[in-house]
Structure formats: structure tokens, C-alpha cells
Design a protein around this motif. Structure first.
Motif: not given
Length: 247
Positions: A18-22, A79-81, A95-104, A207-208
Motif C-alpha cells: 500500500p505504501l508503494d503508491n500511497p 510524490a512518492a511515485f 527532488g529526492g525523498g524518503v519514506q519512513l515507517v514506524d519501527a519502534s 515522508h521527508a
């Protein structure tokens, strides 16, 4: 046989995360009530957020439908695509971006945080104009829960929810007025928003910009981890864009 007849059936294609094409996951899921569509292209109302939702593998007709939605010379945010726009579309930002997910993430409510709603939009827009955390429009607050911290009545920090793929909620709109930076308000609000997401049985993500190393370090210190790198692109629809059907 029409072009739609020869498109691959979506139920026969590999299912992406689901987060590949959010944006598409959101607009075909919990945010379906926001969706404006033409063909297979979906988008949020222009006063909610600029996110566009193309199919995972867009074909020429999809780009034609997006062009019709945006209008000749219109700007679209991808974005994020991963799929690049056609070569005759002018890219005005990449511009480059990052996708971050809850780990802890040590999510927790915050006693000073207040729920923000439509009545707070003028103050929210004013804070965004001063801090520039990314797109925030008059109806963005409708996308999810927004929390803020006020000092002497003035809104000085906020964070909230944006994209909502099934099982996931994006944390966005994180910003702090310069007068109170260094007090940890952004961290507190991110943790408080994450707590609300977790309480629904969902997982926070965000995202950031890849160049915003300070924000990335902050999010990683809170327990987010990198899931993938992506791009943010803004492109202009050609002034003359014929339909893929040739009409």
C-alpha cells in the motif's frame, strides 16, 4: 476494440505494498470520499492536497486523463511515485525523498496538545506560511486528526494526518514556530499523533525531503526507519495535449 479493452486487468497484476503508491491506496480506500476521477486517474480536491493518484503502471491514456483533470499548462505534483511523466511534460521541480515507517516509536499522548479543526485553519495556514513544512491548504485539516500547541493563545506548533492507505496513516504538517524551536514540541506532537494512529490499530509513516537531514535524524531518533527512497516531482501539462484516443 478500444484502448481500455487491451489494458491489463488490475486484478491479474502483482499486488504492490500500500505504501508503494500511497495516494492511490488512500483514494481507493479510506479516503475514497475525497476522490475526483477521470478514467483511472484519481486526485484529491485542489483545496485539500496536491496529491495525484495514477495507476501503478500508467499508460498514455492515463496521462491524457491526468492532463484533462489538470488542464493545459496545469501543474501536477507526483510524490512518492516512481513513473516519470511523458517527455513533453515540463518538469519544474525534482527532488529526492524518503519514506519512513514506524519501527519502534514510543508513541504517547501529550497533555499540552489540543485538537485542531476547521475553526483553527486561519491560524494553521499562518503557521505554515512562516515555517513552510510542505503543502497545507484550506481543507487539508479534513484529511485526519491535527494536534497543536498554543502559547498565550498563539498556535506555535502542529502535526497531523494526511494520506491514509488501508492500515497506515501518514504523519504530516509537522512545524514549529521559530520562537519555540529547541523545546521538543515537534517531537512531542509527532509522538502524540502516532499514538492516535496506533490506537486505531494502524501504523504511522511519513515522508521527508532527502535533503532535510535534520528532520530525518529527528524521525529516526523517535523510532522511524527508512522504508524506501522516492522522488517528488512537479510537472506542467503541455499547453496542447491531444487525447490518447486521438479525439
Amino acid at each position: 476494440m478500444t484502448q481500455n479493452d487491451i489494458r491489463p486487468r488490475t486484478d491479474t497484476l502483482p499486488r504492490l505494498h500500500p505504501l508503494d503508491n500511497p495516494a492511490r491506496s488512500s483514494l481507493t480506500g479510506p479516503h475514497a470520499h475525497f476522490a475526483e476521477s477521470r478514467g483511472r486517474v484519481l486526485r484529491y480536491p485542489v483545496d485539500v492536497t496536491p496529491w495525484i493518484a495514477l495507476p501503478d503502471s500508467p499508460d498514455p491514456q492515463d496521462w491524457a486523463d491526468l492532463a484533462a483533470l489538470a488542464g493545459p499548462g496545469g501543474s501536477v505534483a507526483l510524490a512518492a511515485f516512481q513513473a516519470p511523466p511523458p517527455r513533453d511534460w515540463e518538469i519544474v521541480f525534482r527532488g529526492g525523498g524518503v519514506q519512513l515507517v514506524d519501527a519502534s516509536v514510543d508513541a504517547a499522548p501529550d497533555p499540552e496538545a489540543v485538537l485542531l479543526g476547521p475553526q483553527d485553519v486561519p491560524d494553521m495556514l499562518d503557521l505554515v506560511a512562516r515555517t513552510r513544512p510542505g503543502p497545507f491548504l484550506p481543507r487539508t485539516v479534513e484529511m485526519g486528526t491535527y494536534l497543536g500547541i498554543r502559547r498565550s493563545g498563539a498556535l506555535v506548533a502542529m502535526a497531523g494526518e494526511r494520506l491514509h492507505p488501508p492500515g497506515w496513516t501518514e504523519i504530516s504538517g509537522v512545524c514549529t514556530d521559530e520562537s519555540v524551536r529547541g523545546q521538543g514540541l515537534a517531537s512531542r506532537l509527532v509522538l502524540a499523533v502516532a499514538h492516535g494512529i496506533r490506537e486505531r490499530g494502524e501504523t504511522p509513516f511519513l515522508h521527508a525531503s532527502a535533503s532535510n537531514t535534520g528532520a530525518i535524524r529527528l524521525y529516526e531518533s523517535l523510532g522511524f526507519r527508512l522504508r524506501r527512497r522516492t522522488e517528488f516531482i512537479s510537472a506542467l501539462v503541455p499547453a496542447v495535449f491531444p487525447s490518447a484516443h486521438g479525439t
